[in-house]
Design an enzyme around this catalytic site. Structure first.
Site, PDB file in Angstrom:
ATOM      1  N   GLU A 301      48.711  48.463  36.940  1.00 23.00           N
ATOM      2  CA  GLU A 301      48.284  49.445  37.946  1.00 23.00           C
ATOM      3  C   GLU A 301      46.791  49.767  37.866  1.00 23.00           C
ATOM      4  O   GLU A 301      46.147  50.016  38.876  1.00 23.00           O
ATOM      5  CB  GLU A 301      49.082  50.749  37.770  1.00 23.00           C
ATOM      6  CG  GLU A 301      50.536  50.663  38.192  1.00 23.00           C
ATOM      7  CD  GLU A 301      51.428  50.184  37.062  1.00 23.00           C
ATOM      8  OE1 GLU A 301      52.648  50.188  37.247  1.00 23.00           O
ATOM      9  OE2 GLU A 301      50.896  49.786  36.010  1.00 23.00           O
ATOM     10  N   ASP A 343      13.703  29.849  48.517  1.00 22.38           N
ATOM     11  CA  ASP A 343      12.544  29.703  49.371  1.00 22.38           C
ATOM     12  C   ASP A 343      11.314  29.593  48.480  1.00 22.38           C
ATOM     13  O   ASP A 343      11.304  30.070  47.346  1.00 22.38           O
ATOM     14  CB  ASP A 343      12.434  30.920  50.295  1.00 22.38           C
ATOM     15  CG  ASP A 343      11.338  30.756  51.332  1.00 22.38           C
ATOM     16  OD1 ASP A 343      11.044  29.600  51.705  1.00 22.38           O
ATOM     17  OD2 ASP A 343      10.770  31.777  51.763  1.00 22.38           O
ATOM     18  N   ASN A 739      50.845  43.975  29.362  1.00 21.43           N
ATOM     19  CA  ASN A 739      51.872  44.114  30.396  1.00 21.43           C
ATOM     20  C   ASN A 739      53.030  43.144  30.194  1.00 21.43           C
ATOM     21  O   ASN A 739      54.194  43.496  30.395  1.00 21.43           O
ATOM     22  CB  ASN A 739      51.256  43.913  31.784  1.00 21.43           C
ATOM     23  CG  ASN A 739      50.541  45.150  32.283  1.00 21.43           C
ATOM     24  OD1 ASN A 739      49.595  45.618  31.656  1.00 21.43           O
ATOM     25  ND2 ASN A 739      50.992  45.697  33.386  1.00 21.43           N
ATOM     26  N   ASP A 781      46.018  51.789  28.122  1.00 20.55           N
ATOM     27  CA  ASP A 781      45.338  50.513  28.332  1.00 20.55           C
ATOM     28  C   ASP A 781      44.044  50.677  29.131  1.00 20.55           C
ATOM     29  O   ASP A 781      43.106  49.910  28.952  1.00 20.55           O
ATOM     30  CB  ASP A 781      46.257  49.535  29.073  1.00 20.55           C
ATOM     31  CG  ASP A 781      47.515  49.217  28.278  1.00 20.55           C
ATOM     32  OD1 ASP A 781      47.512  49.486  27.070  1.00 20.55           O
ATOM     33  OD2 ASP A 781      48.478  48.710  28.873  1.00 20.55           O
TER      34      ASP A 781
END
Length: 954
Positions: A301, A343, A739, A781
């Site tokens: 999330e 350039d 996770n 986390d």
């Protein structure tokens, strides 16, 4: 000629196939049906205005606020988060739902704020259009708003005027136009209305035309409007800007790909758990809650918000390095660039003409110094010389300073240093600076030799003549050959094309002798040979000459003034390379980045600059715009592999070059400062504009603006881009391993636990509640992941080649680390949960609460400690310093305190479904916390050894 007809439109005026520069002025007027002496009538002008519309640039409709918001919500990860939030709300888990949706809103707001400033290029183009125009209508000179101009209008031009539309010149009196922003030409272009050019003449070579948005820097002229609005060269650029679709950066693509992979994996696992549970007679609502838990565990999330904040932190660091990022998601792209298309004028060079060589009577002197700062030394064969020993050198510069309309202005800064600014023509400015370096004081020089008359520079004769009175000859040592006997005499000063000036001379100035000597054939050949040598060095060379006369000339007839001149010398100048560019290019080369020069300047000049800075590689080519026109797209794809310099190119050519490089798999960064660069800047993977010399068009189109116009800042930005991407990889590695471990921690007990502990439901065997998982993903986390975004990068980051464009964020090496860490974290957490369930002397309900809390604490604390090992993918923690990242120290300490609060603050226990732990539980937990970190460090050692063996084998 007709002015009003049944079919009044000059129907071909907006037909791009009409090459107006290939027609004579009379033919153009006839095609446009414009009377040369009267101009258009008011009625005819109104009719054409109704037919062709106003002379202004059209703007593509901007996306609405809702469209911008919708763009922020299209990410697969964001969609999964919204779905999880809705499901949580339906099931009554309002805490979970509110937390998830808050993350979505925060990410969208940050994105909209950044992207709302994105499409400013066309407005900047409009600002470049002249607000008013001076036209001939009904036989009278009128001033009208520029948008009211129509094809066929005759427009008057004077110094300082913006060109209001594309014109075919009818008259040009010493007319010079500053076209650097459009064509890349570093000096004002001398125009000639009498020329009839070939149809394939490039934009920079159309000396009989003037273009919308450019500026008259000198002289006057008159032209007829051939194209207006979006049909002008400036309008074509605007059209190309609209046609170029904005693509996602590699980071956006990879993160979206990662989110989709995680999402589909999550859905499959959820379906398996839910299906198996139903087959075993599980309660649907409980099974659905487990599925939601798995969804929350699978989807990081905090990843969108962490990426956004990390990019913002990187943007702040970029600003310190003189690079302003306009779009957050583009910060990392420069770090993956394989080619920089640059350039020349103002980017690789200083955009300041500088005299570097002067030749007098067989001696070639070099002049040091940069730009318009009048500080430098004169040398021969690298040995500094005293100009008192070379009086003819001062004479040459004296002529160049007199025959000059430029000014050098001095401004005292706050720190008492002096800033120098040139006003006027860059070529004349460079001559003036060289004279000041030789000792001239321009104010005294002009008082001592006041100008009495002049013949301005003319493109036909290619020279300028000025006449000066000799009032105080000894004030200026720069003219040592003039003594008091010449007071009240006059000096005729001439500068121009060397061969033409030499042909007007009968004598020459010896290097040491004040008395002119006969200019014989041998001396003439020496002058021509010296001129050839200097032009081969890509110098712009001027010849200077003079004549002393007793009386002021009665007329300005060239035949009377330009005779019996004394040839003094040759002065060579160039727009020099920035001195810091060469080492920066070498650093880029070491990093595996190729630099290509794309310029509107001439091939010899471009090649000389490229060779001087080390850009031109052995065996590689210089390609002109005319040559590029002859190549097909397939041929160009092969040509770009061996071409380092492109000269005399147009905006369309630049787009083709960028497209060809991208077709070969290159990640292209396009740098530039002019209008002509804007389409290629937008098409490139990342566009880089100059902040000081850059036009509004280039800056508003670019992804990144360099605030100091310094090529070194580009290389520094490349390094920072690599650091940012490396840091993103670190926290993605960290978050994904966490996770996936959470997925295993939920999946294994719920799917297999009932076989180990019969009689328990799936929900009872879930070690973590949804709210705990959300807390872990966002707080535990999230803070360390943000701290990983502040890492300074590995020491050898600029010795690594650019990342392959098809390399996923999670490559093979990272996949190995993720698997190892997932197993390690899941194992220690499940072991803590199992031990918690088996404490003796407690009820199952009490043990379940303890087990869940032990699992929560073990998982939280092990992930926090693991964050330290994630600070480098290859370097051991002890080598980079255990506590060298203060933000990591703060993040971990804060998260630990919050974790303890969740466990020990009473009113938080029911919210997070925790219970206070005692010493006995901590004695079990603490050893488990260290295992994932130790395993991570051992994994680095194994993978590094494997990589070294592979490198040796290759």
């Amino acid at each position: 000629m007709k002015n009003n007809t049944d079919d009044p439109s000059p129907s071909k005026n907006h037909d791009l196939s009409v090459t107006w520069h290939a027609l004579s002025a009379e033919e153009v007027l006839e095609r446009l049906e414009t009377p040369a002496q009267q101009g258009l009538s008011t009625e005819e002008a109104e009719r054409r205005l109704a037919q062709y519309g106003p002379n202004q640039l059209e703007e593509k409709p901007r996306p609405s606020f809702l469209q911008l918001v919708f763009d922020q919500l299209k990410s697969f990860v964001i969609i999964l988060l919204i779905v999880a939030s809705v499901i949580s709300a339906i099931l009554g888990e309002y805490v979970d739902a509110s937390a998830i949706i808050a993350i979505v809103i925060l990410n969208a707001v940050l994105g909209v704020i950044q992207e709302s400033k994105a499409q400013e290029a066309l407005e900047a183009l409009k600002k470049m259009s002249a607000p008013e125009s001076h036209v001939l209508r009904n036989g009278k000179r009128l001033t009208i708003p520029a948008p009211q101009l129509v094809p066929g209008d005759i427009v008057f031009l004077e110094a300082g005027y913006f060109i209001p539309a594309d014109l075919r010149l009818l008259e040009a009196v010493n007319l010079r136009v500053e076209e650097a922003a459009l064509t890349g030409e570093s000096v004002p272009v001398q125009k000639n209305a009498t020329l009839t050019l070939t149809a394939d003449s490039s934009l920079g070579d159309r000396k009989n035309s003037a273009f919308m948005g450019t500026v008259v820097s000198y002289g006057r002229g008159k032209g007829v409007v051939t194209s207006t609005g979006m049909h002008t060269q400036l309008g074509l650029i605007a059209t190309m800007l609209q046609a170029v679709a904005a693509e996602e950066t590699p980071l956006q693509k990879k993160l979206d790909q990662l989110g989709k992979t995680l999402g589909w994996a999550c859905l499959i696992v959820c379906a398996i758990v839910f299906g198996v549970g139903l087959l075993e007679g599980g309660v649907p609502l409980e099974l659905f809650m487990i599925a939601v838990s798995l969804a929350i565990a699978a989807v990081p999330e905090g990843l969108p918000a962490i990426v956004t904040v990390s990019l913002a932190l990187g943007m702040r660091e970029m600003i310190k390095r003189h690079a302003l990022i306009r779009r957050l998601s583009s910060v990392e792209t420069l770090g993956s660039a394989t080619v920089i298309c640059s350039d020349k004028t103002g980017t690789l060079t200083q955009n300041e003409m500088t005299v570097t060589q002067i030749w007098v009577d067989g001696k070639l002197l070099h002049i040091s110094g940069q730009g318009y700062t009048p500080v430098g030394k004169f040398s021969i064969d690298n040995q500094e010389v005293d100009l008192n020993d070379y009086p003819a050198v001062r004479t040459a510069l004296w002529v160049g300073a007199l025959n000059n309309d430029a000014l050098i202005e001095e401004t005292v800064r706050e720190d008492n240093s002096i800033e120098y600014r040139m006003v006027g023509d860059p070529t004349e400015g460079s001559l003036l600076v060289a004279a000041i370096k030789a000792g001239a004081v321009t104010s005294q020089l002009n008082r001592s030799y006041p100008r009495k008359n002049e013949i301005p520079f003319d493109s036909e004769f290619k020279r300028m003549v000025t006449i000066h009175a000799v009032q105080d000859p000894r004030v200026e040592d720069i003219s040592p050959f003039i003594d008091t006997d010449h007071k009240n005499w006059h000096v005729i000063a001439v500068k121009g094309a060397p061969d033409l000036v030499m042909n007007l001379c009968t004598s020459y100035q010896p290097l040491h002798d004040h008395e002119p000597q006969l200019l014989n054939e041998e001396i003439r050949n020496r002058i021509l040979a010296a001129n050839d040598d200097m032009t081969r060095d890509a110098l712009r060379v001027l010849g200077v000459a003079y004549r002393l006369v007793e009386q002021e000339p009665d007329s300005l007839e060239r035949s009377e003034l330009e005779k019996d001149l004394v040839f003094v010398g040759l002065i060579g100048m160039i727009d020099p390379a920035r001195p810091e560019v060469k080492p920066a290019l070498q650093t880029a080369t070491n990093a595996g980045i190729r630099t290509i020069m794309i310029t509107g300047d001439y091939p010899n000049t471009a090649r000389a600059i490229a060779e001087s800075i080390g850009l031109m590689r052995a065996g590689h080519n210089v390609l002109t715009g005319a040559q590029l026109e002859q190549l097909s797209d397939e041929e160009l794809r092969e040509e770009v592999k061996k071409t380092d310099v492109y000269a005399r190119v147009s905006p369309e050519h630049k787009l083709r070059i960028v497209n060809a490089l991208q077709a070969n798999g290159d990640v292209v960064a396009m740098t530039g400062d002019g209008v002509n660069d804007a389409p290629a800047i937008k098409q490139a993977d990342i566009g880089v504009s100059m902040g000081i010399t850059g036009t509004d068009v280039a800056k508003d189109t670019a992804d990144m603006v360099l605030t100091d116009d310094n090529y070194v800042s580009i290389v520094s930005a490349v390094e920072q881009g690599r650091i940012i991407y490396s840091n993103i990889r670190k926290f993605v590695y960290y978050l994904i391993s966490c996770n996936l471990a959470e997925i295993l921690i939920i999946f294994l007990p719920t799917a297999l636990g009932r076989f180990i502990i019969p009689g328990l439901s799936s929900s009872e065997l879930s070690p973590l509640a949804p709210v705990q998982l959300l807390w872990l993903n966002l707080i535990t986390d999230g803070a360390p992941a943000l701290a990983l975004g502040t890492e300074k990068g590995d020491p050898d980051i600029m010795d690594q080649p650019p990342r392959p464009t098809n390399e996923p964020i999670i490559n093979k090496t990272m996949r190995t680390g993720v698997v190892v860490q997932t197993i390690a974290i899941a194992a220690v957490t499940l072991f803590a949960f199992w031990r918690g369930l088996n404490f003796e002397g407690r009820s199952f309900a009490d043990n379940l609460a303890i087990a869940e809390t032990m699992a929560f604490v073990t998982l939280s604390a092990s992930e926090l400690l693991r964050a330290f090992t994630a600070r480098s993918e290859r370097y051991p923690l002890l080598k980079i310093g255990l506590f060298s990242n203060k933000w990591m120290n703060i993040a971990v300490l804060t998260s630990l305190v919050l974790m303890l609060a969740v466990v020990y603050v009473p009113f938080l226990n029911p919210v997070f479904q925790t219970t206070p732990l005692h010493l006995a539980q901590w004695e079990l937990i603490v050893p488990l916390l260290l295992i994932p970190s130790v395993v991570a460090e051992l994994t680095k050692i194994v993978l590094n050894r494997r990589a070294k063996r592979k490198a040796v084998q290759q």
